[in-house]
Scaffold this active site. Structure first.
Site, PDB file in Angstrom:
ATOM      1  N   GLU A  28       0.746  -1.222   0.229  1.00  0.00           N
ATOM      2  CA  GLU A  28      -0.034   0.173  -0.069  1.00  0.00           C
ATOM      3  C   GLU A  28       0.757   1.311   0.015  1.00  0.00           C
ATOM      4  O   GLU A  28       2.089   1.338   0.524  1.00  0.00           O
ATOM      5  CB  GLU A  28      -1.026   0.109   1.265  1.00  0.00           C
ATOM      6  CG  GLU A  28      -0.438  -0.194   2.456  1.00  0.00           C
ATOM      7  CD  GLU A  28      -1.421  -0.309   3.613  1.00  0.00           C
ATOM      8  OE1 GLU A  28      -1.650   0.726   4.341  1.00  0.00           O
ATOM      9  OE2 GLU A  28      -2.007  -1.294   3.825  1.00  0.00           O
ATOM     10  N   CYS A  76       3.284   8.454   0.974  1.00  0.00           N
ATOM     11  CA  CYS A  76       4.093   7.509   2.064  1.00  0.00           C
ATOM     12  C   CYS A  76       4.075   6.137   1.178  1.00  0.00           C
ATOM     13  O   CYS A  76       3.046   5.667   0.857  1.00  0.00           O
ATOM     14  CB  CYS A  76       3.184   7.529   3.191  1.00  0.00           C
ATOM     15  SG  CYS A  76       3.834   6.298   4.464  1.00  0.00           S
ATOM     16  N   CYS A  93       7.891  -7.108   6.843  1.00  0.00           N
ATOM     17  CA  CYS A  93       9.097  -6.611   7.403  1.00  0.00           C
ATOM     18  C   CYS A  93       9.505  -7.446   8.470  1.00  0.00           C
ATOM     19  O   CYS A  93       8.920  -8.223   9.260  1.00  0.00           O
ATOM     20  CB  CYS A  93       8.605  -5.076   7.987  1.00  0.00           C
ATOM     21  SG  CYS A  93      10.248  -4.363   8.972  1.00  0.00           S
ATOM     22  N   CYS A 131       9.068  -5.103  15.170  1.00  0.00           N
ATOM     23  CA  CYS A 131       8.277  -4.104  16.517  1.00  0.00           C
ATOM     24  C   CYS A 131       6.945  -4.666  16.654  1.00  0.00           C
ATOM     25  O   CYS A 131       5.996  -4.851  15.885  1.00  0.00           O
ATOM     26  CB  CYS A 131       8.272  -2.473  16.105  1.00  0.00           C
ATOM     27  SG  CYS A 131       9.925  -2.298  15.155  1.00  0.00           S
ATOM     28  N   CYS A 175       3.675  -2.985  15.559  1.00  0.00           N
ATOM     29  CA  CYS A 175       3.604  -2.790  14.050  1.00  0.00           C
ATOM     30  C   CYS A 175       2.838  -3.981  13.406  1.00  0.00           C
ATOM     31  O   CYS A 175       3.091  -5.001  13.579  1.00  0.00           O
ATOM     32  CB  CYS A 175       4.724  -2.632  13.584  1.00  0.00           C
ATOM     33  SG  CYS A 175       4.849  -2.230  11.749  1.00  0.00           S
ATOM     34  N   GLY A 211       7.541  -1.728   5.531  1.00  0.00           N
ATOM     35  CA  GLY A 211       8.889  -2.242   5.502  1.00  0.00           C
ATOM     36  C   GLY A 211       9.965  -1.327   6.078  1.00  0.00           C
ATOM     37  O   GLY A 211       9.914  -0.176   6.318  1.00  0.00           O
ATOM     38  N   GLU A 212      11.218  -1.883   6.047  1.00  0.00           N
ATOM     39  CA  GLU A 212      12.264  -1.347   6.603  1.00  0.00           C
ATOM     40  C   GLU A 212      13.122  -0.900   5.451  1.00  0.00           C
ATOM     41  O   GLU A 212      13.832  -1.533   4.594  1.00  0.00           O
ATOM     42  CB  GLU A 212      13.104  -2.047   7.663  1.00  0.00           C
ATOM     43  CG  GLU A 212      14.473  -1.689   7.946  1.00  0.00           C
ATOM     44  CD  GLU A 212      14.551  -0.222   8.332  1.00  0.00           C
ATOM     45  OE1 GLU A 212      13.886   0.157   9.334  1.00  0.00           O
ATOM     46  OE2 GLU A 212      15.402   0.512   8.045  1.00  0.00           O
ATOM     47  N   SER A 253      12.684   6.707   6.650  1.00  0.00           N
ATOM     48  CA  SER A 253      12.438   6.372   8.030  1.00  0.00           C
ATOM     49  C   SER A 253      13.058   4.899   7.969  1.00  0.00           C
ATOM     50  O   SER A 253      12.669   3.972   7.579  1.00  0.00           O
ATOM     51  CB  SER A 253      10.903   6.574   8.100  1.00  0.00           C
ATOM     52  OG  SER A 253      10.724   6.055   9.598  1.00  0.00           O
ATOM     53  N   SER A 260      12.853   5.911  13.898  1.00  0.00           N
ATOM     54  CA  SER A 260      11.830   5.488  14.772  1.00  0.00           C
ATOM     55  C   SER A 260      12.597   5.203  16.384  1.00  0.00           C
ATOM     56  O   SER A 260      13.137   4.163  16.449  1.00  0.00           O
ATOM     57  CB  SER A 260      10.991   4.169  14.174  1.00  0.00           C
ATOM     58  OG  SER A 260      10.606   4.571  13.175  1.00  0.00           O
ATOM     59  N   LEU A 261      12.241   6.207  16.954  1.00  0.00           N
ATOM     60  CA  LEU A 261      13.015   5.885  18.490  1.00  0.00           C
ATOM     61  C   LEU A 261      12.086   5.056  19.270  1.00  0.00           C
ATOM     62  O   LEU A 261      12.380   4.199  19.955  1.00  0.00           O
ATOM     63  CB  LEU A 261      13.363   7.316  19.080  1.00  0.00           C
ATOM     64  CG  LEU A 261      14.352   7.327  20.190  1.00  0.00           C
ATOM     65  CD1 LEU A 261      15.678   6.919  19.509  1.00  0.00           C
ATOM     66  CD2 LEU A 261      14.462   8.837  20.531  1.00  0.00           C
ATOM     67  N   ASN A 303      -1.854   3.547  16.707  1.00  0.00           N
ATOM     68  CA  ASN A 303      -3.015   3.284  15.924  1.00  0.00           C
ATOM     69  C   ASN A 303      -3.372   1.970  16.320  1.00  0.00           C
ATOM     70  O   ASN A 303      -2.539   1.054  15.678  1.00  0.00           O
ATOM     71  CB  ASN A 303      -2.588   3.416  14.431  1.00  0.00           C
ATOM     72  CG  ASN A 303      -3.053   4.761  13.769  1.00  0.00           C
ATOM     73  OD1 ASN A 303      -4.154   5.049  14.132  1.00  0.00           O
ATOM     74  ND2 ASN A 303      -2.097   5.563  13.184  1.00  0.00           N
ATOM     75  N   CYS A 342       0.075   3.108   7.810  1.00  0.00           N
ATOM     76  CA  CYS A 342       0.388   2.315   6.811  1.00  0.00           C
ATOM     77  C   CYS A 342       0.472   0.801   7.322  1.00  0.00           C
ATOM     78  O   CYS A 342       0.929   0.500   8.230  1.00  0.00           O
ATOM     79  CB  CYS A 342       1.845   2.768   6.196  1.00  0.00           C
ATOM     80  SG  CYS A 342       1.919   4.354   5.639  1.00  0.00           S
TER      81      CYS A 342
HETATM   82  N1  SAH Z   1      10.461   0.557   8.768  1.00  0.00           N
HETATM   83  C1  SAH Z   1      10.395   1.956   8.940  1.00  0.00           C
HETATM   84  C2  SAH Z   1       9.509   2.924   8.003  1.00  0.00           C
HETATM   85  C3  SAH Z   1       8.159   2.298   8.281  1.00  0.00           C
HETATM   86  S1  SAH Z   1       7.435   2.305   9.907  1.00  0.00           S
HETATM   87  C4  SAH Z   1      10.813   2.605  10.450  1.00  0.00           C
HETATM   88  O1  SAH Z   1      10.341   1.797  11.474  1.00  0.00           O
HETATM   89  O2  SAH Z   1      10.924   3.589  10.573  1.00  0.00           O
HETATM   90  C5  SAH Z   1       6.936   4.022   9.784  1.00  0.00           C
HETATM   91  C6  SAH Z   1       6.553   4.783  11.213  1.00  0.00           C
HETATM   92  O3  SAH Z   1       5.091   4.043  11.590  1.00  0.00           O
HETATM   93  C7  SAH Z   1       7.522   4.125  12.049  1.00  0.00           C
HETATM   94  O4  SAH Z   1       7.756   5.160  12.875  1.00  0.00           O
HETATM   95  C8  SAH Z   1       6.757   3.156  13.164  1.00  0.00           C
HETATM   96  O5  SAH Z   1       7.244   3.389  14.406  1.00  0.00           O
HETATM   97  C9  SAH Z   1       5.287   3.715  12.970  1.00  0.00           C
HETATM   98  N2  SAH Z   1       4.199   2.792  13.461  1.00  0.00           N
HETATM   99  C10 SAH Z   1       4.168   1.506  13.069  1.00  0.00           C
HETATM  100  N3  SAH Z   1       3.094   0.859  13.674  1.00  0.00           N
HETATM  101  C11 SAH Z   1       2.347   1.900  14.177  1.00  0.00           C
HETATM  102  C12 SAH Z   1       0.877   1.892  14.819  1.00  0.00           C
HETATM  103  N4  SAH Z   1       0.202   0.757  14.730  1.00  0.00           N
HETATM  104  N5  SAH Z   1       0.823   3.167  15.040  1.00  0.00           N
HETATM  105  C13 SAH Z   1       1.227   4.425  14.850  1.00  0.00           C
HETATM  106  N6  SAH Z   1       2.722   4.043  14.536  1.00  0.00           N
HETATM  107  C14 SAH Z   1       3.122   3.237  13.904  1.00  0.00           C
HETATM  108 FE1  SF4 Z   2       9.349  -2.901  10.394  1.00  0.00          FE
HETATM  109 FE2  SF4 Z   2       9.026  -0.245  10.686  1.00  0.00          FE
HETATM  110 FE3  SF4 Z   2       7.055  -1.938  11.433  1.00  0.00          FE
HETATM  111 FE4  SF4 Z   2       9.361  -1.874  12.784  1.00  0.00          FE
HETATM  112  S1  SF4 Z   2       7.966  -0.159  12.573  1.00  0.00           S
HETATM  113  S2  SF4 Z   2       8.313  -3.701  12.091  1.00  0.00           S
HETATM  114  S3  SF4 Z   2      10.652  -1.490  11.371  1.00  0.00           S
HETATM  115  S4  SF4 Z   2       7.746  -1.467   9.358  1.00  0.00           S
END
Ligand code: SAH
Ligand code: SF4
Length: 355
Positions: free
Chosen positions: A91, A104, A111, A115, A118, A160-161, A192, A217-218, A295, A338
């Protein structure tokens, strides 16, 4: 068969030469594909019929098939679900903002990072996207919204990363920023990452990787919480990550974005906010913080904090003069962050609004 959108400009020129065509064809093809965004060789009116036939027979031009889309009634954002040639789906989200439009985009199907909060990572990594599949998200989305609604900003924040798909992402960024191709501004492209130290170092020492913005993503201000939320942090430790970020050559106008998903009862307390401010310390000018209220999704183990709590967190950062923004996810009425539309669509496949 080569895919034209897999090639950066130099490669396109080499290919053009290798099939015996004059060099100027590379520019001409780029203009049609990246500037005019046509989706068929037949639309390239200043190319002869014979050459169009040759191109059709020897190259691939398109990748993505629009399966469905949802448009938000609240903010006008549009989520696209694309089908890839192997049947996988990804998407892309179009986000109209006051004076610009952002896209985006995704870089992988699934991925591997894992995390805990996610959705994208639930089934692990299925595969990397090709450069063409990354680039085509931009072309097809722009075609869909019309060339008048110019997409000026691209964020690699979809599924994805990006740094785990280094070569294909690098080439996509080359195509996006090359004046002769998509010609987008470097400052308006953001990659990101979850913070893979070796890959960040590699990107910054790679002369061929166009300089774009970095977002990290901290999601926590201490090692223990970060490790709990992001297992990747066991080997990519927070202190080492911050030391690396503090040492990167960052140009003015290229502040590093620290993304922080706020999760109720996990990392959203005033104490966390103070600790985050201390972690940033004297490097305030180098960073801006994006607070993303979690989210929720079906069966998600976490909850979103109340609005007041989110705002309190932001105010604490402000007390330290740290630039902090709250990013309420776009399209709350469609399907949150996303990576979630795909899953939702998979789950209710029979309800897909096929075009
Ligand atoms: N893999 C990369 C980029 C994709 S994720 C990364 O982790 O940075 C993009 C952002 O979406 C990240 O900052 C992640 O922490 C956030 N994210 C993932 N799942 C989420 C959720 N359920 N609610 C809010 N933000 C989320
Ligand atoms: Fe992968 Fe980013 Fe989701 Fe972490 S937040 S699982 S790195 S897509």
């Amino acid at each position: 068969m080569i895919n034209i959108k897999d090639l950066n400009f130099k490669e396109l020129e080499n290919w053009v030469k290798s099939v015996g065509l004059p060099k100027f064809r590379a520019k001409q093809l780029s203009k049609w594909i990246y500037n005019k965004k046509v989706s068929s060789y037949d639309k390239m009116t200043d190319i002869s019929k014979d050459l169009r036939k040759f191109l059709k027979e020897n190259t691939k031009l398109n990748n993505l098939e629009l399966l469905s889309y949802e448009k938000s009634n609240i903010d006008g954002s549009i989520k696209f679900l694309w089908k890839l040639e192997d049947g996988n789906t990804i998407e892309t989200v179009f986000i109209p903002e006051r004076n610009h439009n952002t896209l985006c985009i995704s870089t992988q199907v699934g991925c591997a990072v894992g995390c805990k909060f996610c959705f994208t990572t639930k089934d692990g990594l299925i595969r990397n996207l090709t450069t063409a599949e990354i680039v085509d998200q931009y072309i097809q989305s722009q075609r869909f919204v019309g060339l008048d609604n110019r997409i000026s900003n691209i964020v690699f924040m979809g599924m994805g990363e990006p740094l785990a798909n280094y070569d294909n992402v690098k080439k996509a960024v080359q195509i996006f920023t090359d004046e002769r191709m998509a010609g987008l501004s470097n400052r308006k492209i953001t990659i990101s990452s979850s913070g893979i130290l070796a890959q960040i170092k590699r990107m910054y020492s790679d002369k061929e990787f166009p300089q774009v913005r970095l977002a990290i993503s901290l999601n926590a201000s201490d090692q223990k919480t970060r490790e709990f939320l992001m297992p990747i942090s066991e080997t990519n430790r927070l202190e080492n990550l911050m030391a690396l970020l503090n040492s990167l050559p960052v140009k003015t106008g290229y502040r590093i974005m620290l993304e922080y998903v706020l999760i109720k009862g996990v990392n959203d307390s005033p104490k966390d906010a103070h600790r985050l401010a201390k972690l940033i310390g004297g490097n305030k000018k180098r960073y801006k913080v994006n607070l993303i209220p979690f989210n929720p999704y079906p069966s998600s183990p976490f909850e979103r904090p109340e609005k007041e709590r989110v705002e309190k967190f932001q105010k604490i950062l402000w007390q330290y003069n740290i630039g902090a923004f709250i990013r309420w996810s776009k399209g709350q009425d469609i399907s949150a962050a996303c990576g979630q539309l795909r899953k939702k669509e998979l789950e209710r496949a029979n309800l897909i609004k096929l075009l």
